[in-house]
Design a protein around this motif. Structure first.
Motif, PDB file in Angstrom:
ATOM      1  N   PHE A  38       0.626  -1.226   0.048  1.00 58.16           N
ATOM      2  CA  PHE A  38      -0.012   0.034  -0.032  1.00 58.16           C
ATOM      3  C   PHE A  38       0.880   1.141  -0.070  1.00 58.16           C
ATOM      4  O   PHE A  38       2.090   1.221   0.457  1.00 58.16           O
ATOM      5  CB  PHE A  38      -0.966   0.035   1.278  1.00 58.16           C
ATOM      6  CG  PHE A  38      -1.879  -1.158   1.249  1.00 58.16           C
ATOM      7  CD1 PHE A  38      -2.610  -1.746   0.085  1.00 58.16           C
ATOM      8  CD2 PHE A  38      -2.349  -1.759   2.511  1.00 58.16           C
ATOM      9  CE1 PHE A  38      -3.299  -2.741   0.166  1.00 58.16           C
ATOM     10  CE2 PHE A  38      -3.466  -2.724   2.698  1.00 58.16           C
ATOM     11  CZ  PHE A  38      -3.836  -3.266   1.330  1.00 58.16           C
ATOM     12  N   ASN A  39       0.221   2.214  -0.653  1.00 57.87           N
ATOM     13  CA  ASN A  39       1.132   3.692  -0.745  1.00 57.87           C
ATOM     14  C   ASN A  39       0.054   4.615  -0.410  1.00 57.87           C
ATOM     15  O   ASN A  39      -1.213   4.516  -0.399  1.00 57.87           O
ATOM     16  CB  ASN A  39       1.584   3.815  -2.133  1.00 57.87           C
ATOM     17  CG  ASN A  39       2.499   4.951  -2.201  1.00 57.87           C
ATOM     18  OD1 ASN A  39       3.636   4.571  -2.074  1.00 57.87           O
ATOM     19  ND2 ASN A  39       1.989   6.123  -2.541  1.00 57.87           N
ATOM     20  N   LEU A  40       0.659   5.719   0.232  1.00 61.42           N
ATOM     21  CA  LEU A  40      -0.165   6.949   0.708  1.00 61.42           C
ATOM     22  C   LEU A  40       0.811   8.050   0.404  1.00 61.42           C
ATOM     23  O   LEU A  40       1.760   8.150   1.032  1.00 61.42           O
ATOM     24  CB  LEU A  40      -0.655   6.595   2.160  1.00 61.42           C
ATOM     25  CG  LEU A  40      -1.604   7.644   2.758  1.00 61.42           C
ATOM     26  CD1 LEU A  40      -3.027   7.908   1.994  1.00 61.42           C
ATOM     27  CD2 LEU A  40      -2.037   7.374   4.151  1.00 61.42           C
ATOM     28  N   ALA A  41       0.064   8.998  -0.149  1.00 56.04           N
ATOM     29  CA  ALA A  41       0.804  10.361  -0.273  1.00 56.04           C
ATOM     30  C   ALA A  41      -0.238  11.677  -0.677  1.00 56.04           C
ATOM     31  O   ALA A  41      -1.347  11.311  -1.250  1.00 56.04           O
ATOM     32  CB  ALA A  41       2.000  10.439  -1.217  1.00 56.04           C
ATOM     33  N   PRO A  42       0.123  12.906  -0.043  1.00 55.13           N
ATOM     34  CA  PRO A  42      -0.737  13.822  -0.411  1.00 55.13           C
ATOM     35  C   PRO A  42      -0.291  14.678  -1.799  1.00 55.13           C
ATOM     36  O   PRO A  42       0.692  14.849  -2.056  1.00 55.13           O
ATOM     37  CB  PRO A  42      -0.473  14.891   0.752  1.00 55.13           C
ATOM     38  CG  PRO A  42       0.907  14.693   0.936  1.00 55.13           C
ATOM     39  CD  PRO A  42       1.223  13.260   0.748  1.00 55.13           C
ATOM     40  N   PHE A  43      -1.414  15.255  -2.619  1.00 49.28           N
ATOM     41  CA  PHE A  43      -1.260  15.914  -3.713  1.00 49.28           C
ATOM     42  C   PHE A  43      -2.092  17.110  -3.735  1.00 49.28           C
ATOM     43  O   PHE A  43      -3.470  16.959  -3.754  1.00 49.28           O
ATOM     44  CB  PHE A  43      -1.627  15.166  -4.810  1.00 49.28           C
ATOM     45  CG  PHE A  43      -0.503  13.882  -4.977  1.00 49.28           C
ATOM     46  CD1 PHE A  43       0.680  14.088  -5.657  1.00 49.28           C
ATOM     47  CD2 PHE A  43      -0.583  12.618  -4.168  1.00 49.28           C
ATOM     48  CE1 PHE A  43       1.598  13.016  -5.508  1.00 49.28           C
ATOM     49  CE2 PHE A  43       0.293  11.700  -4.335  1.00 49.28           C
ATOM     50  CZ  PHE A  43       1.398  11.947  -5.052  1.00 49.28           C
ATOM     51  N   SER A  44      -1.875  18.426  -3.839  1.00 47.66           N
ATOM     52  CA  SER A  44      -2.493  19.511  -3.685  1.00 47.66           C
ATOM     53  C   SER A  44      -2.773  20.170  -5.368  1.00 47.66           C
ATOM     54  O   SER A  44      -3.309  21.177  -5.255  1.00 47.66           O
ATOM     55  CB  SER A  44      -1.983  20.536  -2.808  1.00 47.66           C
ATOM     56  OG  SER A  44      -0.856  20.718  -2.985  1.00 47.66           O
ATOM     57  N   PHE A  45      -1.836  19.608  -6.063  1.00 47.10           N
ATOM     58  CA  PHE A  45      -2.348  20.052  -7.565  1.00 47.10           C
ATOM     59  C   PHE A  45      -3.364  18.983  -8.092  1.00 47.10           C
ATOM     60  O   PHE A  45      -3.153  18.036  -8.533  1.00 47.10           O
ATOM     61  CB  PHE A  45      -0.933  19.917  -8.517  1.00 47.10           C
ATOM     62  CG  PHE A  45       0.157  21.058  -8.437  1.00 47.10           C
ATOM     63  CD1 PHE A  45      -0.138  22.257  -7.525  1.00 47.10           C
ATOM     64  CD2 PHE A  45       1.201  20.960  -9.058  1.00 47.10           C
ATOM     65  CE1 PHE A  45       0.530  23.239  -7.411  1.00 47.10           C
ATOM     66  CE2 PHE A  45       2.211  22.057  -8.870  1.00 47.10           C
ATOM     67  CZ  PHE A  45       1.868  22.993  -8.187  1.00 47.10           C
ATOM     68  N   PHE A  46      -4.538  19.290  -7.513  1.00 44.80           N
ATOM     69  CA  PHE A  46      -5.762  18.386  -7.494  1.00 44.80           C
ATOM     70  C   PHE A  46      -7.104  19.214  -7.582  1.00 44.80           C
ATOM     71  O   PHE A  46      -6.958  20.301  -6.985  1.00 44.80           O
ATOM     72  CB  PHE A  46      -5.473  17.590  -6.260  1.00 44.80           C
ATOM     73  CG  PHE A  46      -7.037  17.152  -5.665  1.00 44.80           C
ATOM     74  CD1 PHE A  46      -7.632  16.166  -6.518  1.00 44.80           C
ATOM     75  CD2 PHE A  46      -7.576  17.491  -4.355  1.00 44.80           C
ATOM     76  CE1 PHE A  46      -8.956  15.607  -5.968  1.00 44.80           C
ATOM     77  CE2 PHE A  46      -8.811  16.909  -4.260  1.00 44.80           C
ATOM     78  CZ  PHE A  46      -9.370  16.198  -4.812  1.00 44.80           C
ATOM     79  N   ASN A  47      -8.069  18.593  -8.332  1.00 50.12           N
ATOM     80  CA  ASN A  47      -9.333  19.207  -8.392  1.00 50.12           C
ATOM     81  C   ASN A  47     -10.399  18.446  -9.014  1.00 50.12           C
ATOM     82  O   ASN A  47      -9.961  17.533  -9.763  1.00 50.12           O
ATOM     83  CB  ASN A  47      -9.047  20.483  -8.765  1.00 50.12           C
ATOM     84  CG  ASN A  47     -10.030  21.747  -8.215  1.00 50.12           C
ATOM     85  OD1 ASN A  47     -10.912  21.565  -7.579  1.00 50.12           O
ATOM     86  ND2 ASN A  47      -9.243  22.889  -7.922  1.00 50.12           N
ATOM     87  N   LEU A  48     -11.667  18.818  -8.625  1.00 50.12           N
ATOM     88  CA  LEU A  48     -12.633  18.305  -9.416  1.00 50.12           C
ATOM     89  C   LEU A  48     -12.930  19.097 -10.680  1.00 50.12           C
ATOM     90  O   LEU A  48     -12.855  20.245 -10.633  1.00 50.12           O
ATOM     91  CB  LEU A  48     -13.873  18.557  -8.580  1.00 50.12           C
ATOM     92  CG  LEU A  48     -15.280  18.137  -9.249  1.00 50.12           C
ATOM     93  CD1 LEU A  48     -15.385  16.510  -9.179  1.00 50.12           C
ATOM     94  CD2 LEU A  48     -16.377  18.419  -8.364  1.00 50.12           C
TER      95      LEU A  48
END
Ligand SMILES: Cc1cc2nc3c(=O)[nH]c(=O)nc-3n(C[C@H](O)[C@H](O)[C@H](O)COP(=O)(O)O)c2cc1C
Length: 186
Positions: A38-48
């Protein structure tokens, strides 16, 4: 103040833009690798970017050695991922999971979080997150060395839709912010 974005000099374009484009939503992305890790990381170049059908976008840069980040690699391999909502109490763990670990490291274990099976995709969700979006890879495009991941949201789970309960967090420059709803009088 004027900033020539075609010939940046004396300033950092990332710092400038992320100071003015605020707040940015944060996708805490869980995925699963080839070996089942499993992998987990945050991304804020993100959108709907669309709602019918619901489509989200992630923009993932490369590692310092030019290789794909584990999240992009995993999504391209399995064809799915989960976006977990970041609440105020998760900020420290979000930072922990943003460190560059090799693919064989499970960031759920590093951060003491619980991976849980979801309904429509193979990737797990974070049990401690108050909402999650199950996504199927729609398409991937490369843009100036970034992997653009378009995901179709196929299931949403939430323990509440009340912001007072969800306590969502945004990315403010290189820091974080709490979100407060402003009710407009009609
Ligand atoms: C709040 C936050 C937002 C981030 N947003 C992005 C992003 O949009 N794109 C990106 O490539 N990296 C982003 N990062 C950095 C990644 O989380 C980091 O490179 C991470 O190690 C990637 O993990 P992976 O190799 O397991 O995919 C962000 C980091 C933080 C703390």
């Amino acid at each position: 103040m004027l900033f020539d974005m075609e010939n940046p000099s004396g300033f950092d374009p990332y710092s400038l833009l992320t100071r003015l484009i605020v707040p940015r939503p944060i996708a805490w992305v869980s995925s699963v690798g080839k070996e089942g890790i499993f992998n987990l990381a945050p991304f804020s170049f993100f959108n709907l970017i669309c709602d019918e059908p619901p489509i989200v976008i992630l923009s993932i840069s490369r590692k310092d050695d030019g290789c794909r980040k584990d999240t992009a690699e995993n999504i391209l391999h399995t064809g799915d991922f989960v976006i977990n909502l970041v609440s105020v109490e998760h900020v420290q763990k979000v930072m922990l999971t943003s460190e560059e670990f090799p693919p064989e490291v499970d960031e759920f274990k590093v951060a003491g979080l619980t991976p849980t099976k979801v309904h429509k995709v193979k990737s797990p969700r974070v049990a401690e997150a108050k909402a999650w979006l199950e996504c199927l890879l729609l398409k991937q495009e490369e843009l100036f060395g970034y992997d653009l991941i378009f995901g179709r949201v196929v299931l949403v789970g939430a323990e509440s839709l009340d912001y007072k309960v969800l306590k969502p967090v945004g990315r403010l420059s290189e820091s974080f912010c709490e979100l407060i709803e402003i009710n407009q009088e009609k």
